[in-house]
Scaffold this motif. Structure first.
Motif, mmCIF file in Angstrom:
data_model
loop_
_atom_site.group_PDB
_atom_site.id
_atom_site.type_symbol
_atom_site.label_atom_id
_atom_site.label_comp_id
_atom_site.label_asym_id
_atom_site.label_seq_id
_atom_site.Cartn_x
_atom_site.Cartn_y
_atom_site.Cartn_z
ATOM 1 N N ALA A 158 0.828 -1.204 0.000
ATOM 2 C CA ALA A 158 0.000 0.000 0.000
ATOM 3 C C ALA A 158 0.862 1.253 0.000
ATOM 4 N N LYS A 159 1.947 1.245 0.777
ATOM 5 C CA LYS A 159 2.799 2.437 0.861
ATOM 6 C C LYS A 159 3.598 2.684 -0.419
ATOM 7 N N SER A 160 3.951 1.636 -1.142
ATOM 8 C CA SER A 160 4.699 1.859 -2.381
ATOM 9 C C SER A 160 3.786 2.273 -3.530
ATOM 10 N N ARG A 161 2.466 2.046 -3.364
ATOM 11 C CA ARG A 161 1.503 2.434 -4.401
ATOM 12 C C ARG A 161 0.739 3.713 -4.054
ATOM 13 N N ALA A 162 0.932 4.229 -2.856
ATOM 14 C CA ALA A 162 0.208 5.432 -2.433
ATOM 15 C C ALA A 162 0.770 6.686 -3.106
ATOM 16 N N SER A 163 -0.108 7.650 -3.331
ATOM 17 C CA SER A 163 0.308 8.936 -3.891
ATOM 18 C C SER A 163 1.246 9.642 -2.923
ATOM 19 N N VAL A 164 2.295 10.271 -3.475
ATOM 20 C CA VAL A 164 3.298 10.946 -2.650
ATOM 21 C C VAL A 164 3.330 12.427 -3.012
ATOM 22 N N VAL A 173 7.544 20.551 -9.977
ATOM 23 C CA VAL A 173 8.154 19.327 -10.499
ATOM 24 C C VAL A 173 7.507 19.013 -11.848
ATOM 25 N N PHE A 174 8.132 18.145 -12.620
ATOM 26 C CA PHE A 174 7.522 17.721 -13.874
ATOM 27 C C PHE A 174 6.186 17.049 -13.568
ATOM 28 N N PRO A 175 5.179 17.283 -14.411
ATOM 29 C CA PRO A 175 3.814 16.818 -14.095
ATOM 30 C C PRO A 175 3.702 15.323 -13.869
ATOM 31 N N GLU A 176 4.546 14.515 -14.519
ATOM 32 C CA GLU A 176 4.461 13.069 -14.343
ATOM 33 C C GLU A 176 4.849 12.629 -12.927
ATOM 34 N N PHE A 177 5.545 13.512 -12.197
ATOM 35 C CA PHE A 177 5.901 13.202 -10.810
ATOM 36 C C PHE A 177 4.872 13.717 -9.811
#
Length: 245
Positions: A158-164, A173-177
Motif C-alpha cells: 500500500a505504501k509503495s503504491r500510495a500517492s506521494v 516538479v515535472f507533471p508526471e511526478f
C-alpha cells in the motif's frame, strides 16, 4: 537463430520465492540469536537475496551460446575501473576472455520507500555515467559497448503504491511526478535510464511479501519489463557469441 529466453518467467517466480524466503529466514535467525538489527535490516544484511535472478542471468548466458564465458559475482572479482572514482564493485560481471560483455546491478527495496528512493536513483545514475565515461576514455580497450543492466525488485505494498506529495517551494516538479507513488517513480526512473542510454536495459519487478509461496510479481511498463530486459540481454549475448574473436 532465435533467442533462447531460458524460461525466464518460471525462473523469475522461483527467484521471487527465494527473495522473500531468504529475507524471512534471516529475520527469524537474528531473532533467535538475540542479535536483532534495527528495522528490517536483519533481512537485508543476510545478503544474496537476489541470487535467483543471478541464476536466471547465468542461464541466459549459457542458452545463447556463451557458455564458456566467466561470470563473476564474488567481491574482489566484480571490480571495474571508473572515471570519477578509481573503481566500482558491480553485482555481476560477464567476461569473454578479456572482454567485458555485461555489467549488471541487482537491487531491492522493501519498506522505507521515502528514505531510499533518491539514494537508489542517484546511485544508478552516477554508476552508469562513471562507467560510460571510463569506457569513452579507453578503460576497457577498444572493445564494443558492453551491456549495462539494472534490475530492481520493489515491495508491492500500500505504501509503495500510495500517492506521494512533493515539496515545491520554488519551482514545480515535472507533471508526471505530481502525486506519483514510489512504484511509479521507480518506473519512470527505469524508463529514463534506458531512454538516456545510461543502461542498455532495466527491469522493475513489484512483488508483495505474500509471494513467498507463489512467486507472484508484476511489471509496470513495457520499457521497464523483465521481458524487455531479458530479450535485450539475450540478444547481446547471442551477438557476442557470434563474433570471431
Amino acid at each position: 537463430m532465435a533467442l533462447n529466453l531460458a524460461n525466464y518467467k518460471g525462473q523469475a517466480r522461483d527467484a521471487i520465492k527465494a527473495f522473500w524466503g531468504n529475507r524471512e529466514a534471516a529475520r527469524v535467525k537474528q531473532i533467535e540469536s538475540g542479535n536483532i538489527d534495527a528495522g528490517t535490516r536483519g533481512s537485508v544484511t543476510a545478503g544474496k537475496n537476489l541470487d535467483g535472478f543471478v541464476a536466471m542471468i547465468k542461464s541466459l548466458v549459457e542458452a545463447n551460446g556463451l557458455g564458456h564465458a566467466k561470470i563473476y559475482q564474488n567481491k574482489g572479482f566484480v571490480v571495474l575501473p571508473g572515471y570519477f572514482r578509481p573503481t566500482k564493485q558491480w553485482d555481476l560481471l560477464v567476461m569473454n576472455g578479456d572482454r567485458l560483455v555485461a555489467a549488471i546491478e541487482c537491487k531491492s527495496q522493501v519498506g522505507s520507500f521515502g528514505n531510499n528512493f533518491n539514494n537508489r536513483a542517484e546511485e544508478a545514475i552516477g554508476t552508469a555515467h562513471c562507467l560510460w565515461t571510463a569506457y569513452r576514455e579507453g578503460a576497457f580497450g577498444g572493445q564494443t559497448k558492453p551491456f549495462l543492466g539494472w534490475l530492481m525488485v520493489v515491495e508491492d505494498a500500500a505504501k509503495s503504491r500510495a500517492s506521494v506529495r512533493n515539496d515545491e517551494p520554488h519551482f514545480k516538479v515535472f507533471p508526471e511526478f505530481d502525486g506519483a507513488s514510489y512504484l511509479r517513480r521507480y518506473d519512470l526512473l527505469c524508463q529514463r535510464l534506458v531512454k538516456e542510454q545510461l543502461y542498455t536495459a532495466t527491469a522493475l519487478i513489484a512483488s508483495p511479501r505474500t509471494a513467498v509461496k507463489s512467486g507472484k510479481y508484476c511489471e509496470l511498463s513495457e520499457l521497464s519489463s523483465l521481458e524487455s530486459f531479458v530479450t535485450s540481454f539475450a540478444g547481446h549475448i547471442a551477438t557476442e557469441a557470434a563474433k570471431k574473436i
